[in-house]
Design a protein around this motif. Sequence first.
Motif, mmCIF file in Angstrom:
data_model
loop_
_atom_site.group_PDB
_atom_site.id
_atom_site.type_symbol
_atom_site.label_atom_id
_atom_site.label_comp_id
_atom_site.label_asym_id
_atom_site.label_seq_id
_atom_site.Cartn_x
_atom_site.Cartn_y
_atom_site.Cartn_z
ATOM 1 N N MET A 1 0.797 -1.151 -0.018
ATOM 2 C CA MET A 1 -0.003 0.022 -0.005
ATOM 3 C C MET A 1 0.743 1.266 -0.079
ATOM 4 O O MET A 1 0.113 2.396 -0.257
ATOM 5 N N GLY A 2 2.151 1.064 0.432
ATOM 6 C CA GLY A 2 3.012 2.602 0.753
ATOM 7 C C GLY A 2 2.936 2.953 1.817
ATOM 8 O O GLY A 2 2.033 2.598 2.854
ATOM 9 N N VAL A 3 3.676 3.898 2.334
ATOM 10 C CA VAL A 3 3.699 4.734 3.485
ATOM 11 C C VAL A 3 2.505 5.990 3.541
ATOM 12 O O VAL A 3 2.407 6.395 2.391
ATOM 13 N N VAL A 4 2.270 6.443 4.632
ATOM 14 C CA VAL A 4 1.513 7.559 4.402
ATOM 15 C C VAL A 4 2.174 8.558 5.284
ATOM 16 O O VAL A 4 3.032 8.476 6.367
ATOM 17 N N VAL A 5 2.474 10.068 4.709
ATOM 18 C CA VAL A 5 3.247 11.310 5.221
ATOM 19 C C VAL A 5 2.035 12.214 5.664
ATOM 20 O O VAL A 5 1.465 12.481 5.291
ATOM 21 N N ALA A 6 2.623 12.559 7.026
ATOM 22 C CA ALA A 6 1.856 13.597 7.421
ATOM 23 C C ALA A 6 2.585 14.937 7.621
ATOM 24 O O ALA A 6 3.902 15.001 7.983
ATOM 25 N N ILE A 7 2.050 16.017 7.235
ATOM 26 C CA ILE A 7 2.733 17.378 7.377
ATOM 27 C C ILE A 7 2.215 17.750 8.601
ATOM 28 O O ILE A 7 0.884 18.303 8.679
ATOM 29 N N ASP A 8 3.176 18.189 9.674
ATOM 30 C CA ASP A 8 2.604 18.587 11.074
ATOM 31 C C ASP A 8 3.094 19.954 10.984
ATOM 32 O O ASP A 8 4.444 20.250 11.400
ATOM 33 N N LEU A 61 12.347 14.185 3.546
ATOM 34 C CA LEU A 61 11.844 12.720 3.889
ATOM 35 C C LEU A 61 11.480 12.053 2.409
ATOM 36 O O LEU A 61 11.957 10.671 2.734
ATOM 37 N N THR A 62 11.146 12.553 1.414
ATOM 38 C CA THR A 62 10.805 11.882 0.181
ATOM 39 C C THR A 62 12.305 11.267 -0.264
ATOM 40 O O THR A 62 12.377 10.231 -0.725
ATOM 41 N N ALA A 63 13.370 11.944 -0.034
ATOM 42 C CA ALA A 63 14.597 11.334 -0.488
ATOM 43 C C ALA A 63 14.979 10.051 0.296
ATOM 44 O O ALA A 63 15.625 9.077 -0.231
ATOM 45 N N THR A 64 14.723 10.239 1.484
ATOM 46 C CA THR A 64 15.035 8.967 2.391
ATOM 47 C C THR A 64 13.941 7.851 1.934
ATOM 48 O O THR A 64 14.399 6.674 2.030
ATOM 49 N N LEU A 65 12.743 8.091 1.966
ATOM 50 C CA LEU A 65 11.969 7.099 1.401
ATOM 51 C C LEU A 65 12.083 6.516 -0.092
ATOM 52 O O LEU A 65 12.170 5.291 -0.070
ATOM 53 N N ASP A 66 12.596 7.173 -0.889
ATOM 54 C CA ASP A 66 12.977 6.825 -2.301
ATOM 55 C C ASP A 66 13.978 5.716 -2.112
ATOM 56 O O ASP A 66 14.034 5.011 -2.695
ATOM 57 N N ALA A 67 15.200 6.228 -1.235
ATOM 58 C CA ALA A 67 16.288 5.506 -1.127
ATOM 59 C C ALA A 67 16.067 4.023 -0.501
ATOM 60 O O ALA A 67 16.829 3.220 -0.835
ATOM 61 N N ASP A 68 14.818 4.000 0.324
ATOM 62 C CA ASP A 68 14.576 2.839 0.726
ATOM 63 C C ASP A 68 13.607 1.939 -0.022
ATOM 64 O O ASP A 68 12.844 0.983 0.446
ATOM 65 N N GLY A 69 13.067 2.657 -1.117
ATOM 66 C CA GLY A 69 12.139 1.764 -1.983
ATOM 67 C C GLY A 69 10.674 1.972 -1.535
ATOM 68 O O GLY A 69 9.854 1.216 -2.009
#
Length: 493
Positions: A1-8, A61-69
């Motif tokens: 499903m992928g991860v969910v990102v919150a902008i706080d 954050l997106t760069a980190t997530l992309d690096a982890d696939g």
Amino acid sequence: MGVVVAIDAGTTGVRAFAVDELGQPVGWSYREFPQHFPQPGWVEHDADDIWDAVQTTLAELTATLDADGQKIAAIGITDQRETVVVWDKRTGRPLHRAIVWQDRRTAARCDALREAGHLALVRSTTGLVLDPYFSGTKLEWLLTEGGVDPSDPDLAFGTVDSWILWNLTGGAVHVTDPSNASRTLLYDITKLEWSAELCDLLGVPMRCLPEVRPSSGRFGVTPNGIPVSGIAGDQQAALFGQACFEPGMTKNTYGTGSFVLMNVGPDCPAPCEGLLTTVAWVLADGTTAYAMEGAIFVTGAAIQWMRDGLGLIAEAAEIGPLAATVADTEGVYLVPAFTGLGSPYWDPYARGTLLGLTRGAGRAHLARAVVEAMAYQTRDVVEAMCEASGRTVAILRADGGASAMDLLLQLQADQLQVPVARPKIQETTALGAAYLAGLAEGVWSSLDEVAAHWALDVEVAPRASAGAANAKYDGWKRAVARSRGWADKADGI
């Protein structure tokens, strides 16, 4: 499903926070942004600074997530609620600095509205009180004294969530949710729609207001196709993130201020003295939850004051260990009414007060007084809430930065004489926004599934007797009485 990102998007900074399908953190990024204090009692943010922080943290954050696939399934937004942003829809540029929820510049206007007999209408329609904390009089000030032209056809008003959503969607969506709308003094929380009567009272053109949609549901998409599907004000998001889905469940977030919320179910209760009634959330199927709220303006901000204003600590994390070096404040009380007092007093003219000093008092006693003030202010609110709702609090769920202090949890349990529980994941505000977005996009199927992810870190039971706790609390109430009405109304703030 992928991860969910919150902008706080908080009061002092923005956090981008990602969770997986089990509600476990998988990455985050944080940036502070500047605070502006142009006059005593005035607090402002540059809305562009907020958006810049959103972009920076999302990119990291997106760069980190992309690096982890990891792929992003949805984005949720949570924000500092009552802060006002006005911008030009044509250019996308802010028309004035954002006026922050802590700002007191409209205290005299609130007094005038109250004296003119408008409080009953405000209470029955919005569940709020006439206090400069809320957005409505801030917006009125911008339109009358802040140089913002109410006749401008491109004028847009919003709380911080709608400003971020507008930018995330490239200016395609001007929308908010009921939890944020219910903090503006302009929203009818029973009818779940903007109030024409209150907009007229404050001179706010309704065309500049955002559309209100359920807190969980697709609001729009980013230019790269990621759905933005959850929005909630920070405290309602924390209530959701703490899985307080049943009436009577209660949480307190110890942040810059502290906010106690009790879920009171699907029926909007009548206004009650000293407390706020607010929309907690509206789900995609129309399921609505209301909450009673006690808003405490200064808790963690008093720690920042000790660090930045007094220089008594170098880092905020020092406060707990320093406070623990003394067994008692030895009669020292700090009432941190630096921007007035919120619930249950609602006194914008109260001011910070330090009492009980002797020659033996030192920095450790002051540090402990700061921590104890958090517990006393929470007791003020919880007692008012229990009396108004007819419910008892069986356990208080705690979150926010200061909840990491075991000393605070113990002091709180002693004052309330009930257990205090801290979850393993304390970023409950971001977690709530993520859950709202993920529910809309099918990452989670139900509230029961979300609740199953809540996990206990520590539960603290009372140690002090009720008599000992009450004796200290009596001193607190005396100190509060000394702080109230200190500022001269003739001076405005």
